[in-house]
Design a protein around this motif. Structure first.
Motif, PDB file in Angstrom:
ATOM      1  N   VAL A  15      43.016  22.088  58.700  1.00  0.00           N
ATOM      2  CA  VAL A  15      42.609  23.452  59.032  1.00  0.00           C
ATOM      3  C   VAL A  15      42.913  24.317  57.813  1.00  0.00           C
ATOM      4  O   VAL A  15      44.046  24.388  57.355  1.00  0.00           O
ATOM      5  CB  VAL A  15      43.378  23.974  60.273  1.00  0.00           C
ATOM      6  N   ILE A  16      41.880  24.950  57.281  1.00  0.00           N
ATOM      7  CA  ILE A  16      42.039  25.783  56.089  1.00  0.00           C
ATOM      8  C   ILE A  16      41.547  27.184  56.409  1.00  0.00           C
ATOM      9  O   ILE A  16      40.467  27.364  56.968  1.00  0.00           O
ATOM     10  CB  ILE A  16      41.230  25.227  54.898  1.00  0.00           C
ATOM     11  N   ILE A  17      42.354  28.157  56.035  1.00  0.00           N
ATOM     12  CA  ILE A  17      41.955  29.555  56.234  1.00  0.00           C
ATOM     13  C   ILE A  17      41.922  30.253  54.875  1.00  0.00           C
ATOM     14  O   ILE A  17      42.825  30.078  54.052  1.00  0.00           O
ATOM     15  CB  ILE A  17      42.884  30.286  57.222  1.00  0.00           C
ATOM     16  N   LEU A  18      40.878  30.990  54.644  1.00  0.00           N
ATOM     17  CA  LEU A  18      40.747  31.805  53.442  1.00  0.00           C
ATOM     18  C   LEU A  18      41.171  33.216  53.822  1.00  0.00           C
ATOM     19  O   LEU A  18      40.569  33.832  54.698  1.00  0.00           O
ATOM     20  CB  LEU A  18      39.295  31.798  52.957  1.00  0.00           C
ATOM     21  N   CYS A  19      42.244  33.699  53.199  1.00  0.00           N
ATOM     22  CA  CYS A  19      42.739  35.050  53.477  1.00  0.00           C
ATOM     23  C   CYS A  19      42.424  35.950  52.298  1.00  0.00           C
ATOM     24  O   CYS A  19      42.903  35.713  51.191  1.00  0.00           O
ATOM     25  CB  CYS A  19      44.251  35.044  53.714  1.00  0.00           C
ATOM     26  N   GLY A  20      41.618  36.944  52.559  1.00  0.00           N
ATOM     27  CA  GLY A  20      41.373  37.965  51.551  1.00  0.00           C
ATOM     28  C   GLY A  20      42.458  39.017  51.712  1.00  0.00           C
ATOM     29  O   GLY A  20      42.497  39.711  52.720  1.00  0.00           O
ATOM     30  N   ASN A  21      43.357  39.106  50.750  1.00  0.00           N
ATOM     31  CA  ASN A  21      44.484  40.025  50.858  1.00  0.00           C
ATOM     32  C   ASN A  21      44.143  41.380  50.236  1.00  0.00           C
ATOM     33  O   ASN A  21      43.124  41.537  49.583  1.00  0.00           O
ATOM     34  CB  ASN A  21      45.725  39.417  50.195  1.00  0.00           C
ATOM     35  N   LYS A  22      45.009  42.331  50.461  1.00  0.00           N
ATOM     36  CA  LYS A  22      44.885  43.700  49.948  1.00  0.00           C
ATOM     37  C   LYS A  22      43.692  44.410  50.558  1.00  0.00           C
ATOM     38  O   LYS A  22      42.981  45.182  49.898  1.00  0.00           O
ATOM     39  CB  LYS A  22      44.848  43.720  48.426  1.00  0.00           C
ATOM     40  N   LYS A  23      43.464  44.172  51.839  1.00  0.00           N
ATOM     41  CA  LYS A  23      42.367  44.830  52.551  1.00  0.00           C
ATOM     42  C   LYS A  23      42.498  46.351  52.478  1.00  0.00           C
ATOM     43  O   LYS A  23      41.516  47.066  52.533  1.00  0.00           O
ATOM     44  CB  LYS A  23      42.353  44.362  54.005  1.00  0.00           C
ATOM     45  N   ASP A  24      43.731  46.824  52.329  1.00  0.00           N
ATOM     46  CA  ASP A  24      43.988  48.260  52.272  1.00  0.00           C
ATOM     47  C   ASP A  24      43.503  48.903  50.969  1.00  0.00           C
ATOM     48  O   ASP A  24      43.390  50.113  50.871  1.00  0.00           O
ATOM     49  CB  ASP A  24      45.487  48.532  52.450  1.00  0.00           C
ATOM     50  N   ASP A  26      40.467  48.924  49.445  1.00  0.00           N
ATOM     51  CA  ASP A  26      39.014  48.717  49.486  1.00  0.00           C
ATOM     52  C   ASP A  26      38.319  49.185  48.203  1.00  0.00           C
ATOM     53  O   ASP A  26      37.365  48.559  47.751  1.00  0.00           O
ATOM     54  CB  ASP A  26      38.422  49.427  50.701  1.00  0.00           C
ATOM     55  N   ALA A  27      38.802  50.245  47.589  1.00  0.00           N
ATOM     56  CA  ALA A  27      38.171  50.783  46.373  1.00  0.00           C
ATOM     57  C   ALA A  27      38.321  49.834  45.179  1.00  0.00           C
ATOM     58  O   ALA A  27      37.491  49.847  44.272  1.00  0.00           O
ATOM     59  CB  ALA A  27      38.772  52.144  46.030  1.00  0.00           C
ATOM     60  N   ASP A  28      39.349  48.984  45.205  1.00  0.00           N
ATOM     61  CA  ASP A  28      39.598  48.062  44.093  1.00  0.00           C
ATOM     62  C   ASP A  28      39.042  46.658  44.358  1.00  0.00           C
ATOM     63  O   ASP A  28      39.344  45.718  43.629  1.00  0.00           O
ATOM     64  CB  ASP A  28      41.113  47.952  43.832  1.00  0.00           C
ATOM     65  N   ARG A  29      38.243  46.541  45.348  1.00  0.00           N
ATOM     66  CA  ARG A  29      37.698  45.251  45.776  1.00  0.00           C
ATOM     67  C   ARG A  29      36.882  44.587  44.679  1.00  0.00           C
ATOM     68  O   ARG A  29      36.079  45.216  44.020  1.00  0.00           O
ATOM     69  CB  ARG A  29      36.824  45.497  47.004  1.00  0.00           C
ATOM     70  N   GLU A  30      37.122  43.288  44.468  1.00  0.00           N
ATOM     71  CA  GLU A  30      36.346  42.518  43.486  1.00  0.00           C
ATOM     72  C   GLU A  30      35.379  41.562  44.163  1.00  0.00           C
ATOM     73  O   GLU A  30      34.417  41.118  43.554  1.00  0.00           O
ATOM     74  CB  GLU A  30      37.294  41.751  42.562  1.00  0.00           C
ATOM     75  N   VAL A  31      35.662  41.228  45.416  1.00  0.00           N
ATOM     76  CA  VAL A  31      34.797  40.337  46.197  1.00  0.00           C
ATOM     77  C   VAL A  31      34.451  41.061  47.490  1.00  0.00           C
ATOM     78  O   VAL A  31      35.350  41.535  48.194  1.00  0.00           O
ATOM     79  CB  VAL A  31      35.526  39.006  46.518  1.00  0.00           C
ATOM     80  N   THR A  32      33.184  41.151  47.799  1.00  0.00           N
ATOM     81  CA  THR A  32      32.790  41.835  49.035  1.00  0.00           C
ATOM     82  C   THR A  32      33.126  40.976  50.241  1.00  0.00           C
ATOM     83  O   THR A  32      33.285  39.752  50.133  1.00  0.00           O
ATOM     84  CB  THR A  32      31.277  42.137  49.068  1.00  0.00           C
ATOM     85  N   PHE A  33      33.233  41.631  51.381  1.00  0.00           N
ATOM     86  CA  PHE A  33      33.483  40.907  52.628  1.00  0.00           C
ATOM     87  C   PHE A  33      32.382  39.870  52.843  1.00  0.00           C
ATOM     88  O   PHE A  33      32.644  38.737  53.209  1.00  0.00           O
ATOM     89  CB  PHE A  33      33.530  41.879  53.818  1.00  0.00           C
TER      90      PHE A  33
END
Length: 113
Positions: A15-24, A26-33
């Motif tokens: 079981v592998i989960i990909l966690c996109g951290n630093k959701k808070d 949003d302005a510094d996002r490098e990868v879109t949801f």
């Protein structure tokens, strides 16, 4: 390590989960949801965006992983009794999960708390 590497080196039922951290942040996002979600779907990964700062979805990531592992155990896809399954019971009392559910609550003597 990419998910295909992990799958080659571990159980096929990993079981592998990909966690996109630093959701808070949003302005510094490098990868879109959408990009991350699509990557997770293409690689058969669970996906959640989390924030260590706010705590959003941090516990949920562990809960979802545990739930998926439990579902695989209950369906027979994973067997904690089999050596090399990547999973094992940590306490003998937990092995009761595999036995039929008891209709009566455990007595104070049986309780491991």
């Amino acid at each position: 390590m990419t998910s295909p590497d992990a799958r080659m080196l571990a159980s096929q039922s990993i079981v592998i989960i990909l966690c996109g951290n630093k959701k808070d942040l949003d302005a510094d996002r490098e990868v879109t949801f959408l990009e991350a979600s699509r990557f997770a779907q293409e690689n058969e990964l669970m996906f959640l965006e989390t924030s260590a700062l706010t705590g959003e979805n941090v516990e949920e990531a562990f809960v979802q992983c545990a739930r998926k592992i439990l579902n695989k155990i209950e369906s027979g896809e994973l067997d904690p009794e089999r050596m090399g399954s990547g999973i094992q019971y940590g306490d003998a009392a937990l092995r009761q999960l595999r036995s039929p559910r008891r209709t009566q609550a455990p007595s104070a003597q049986e309780c491991g708390c």
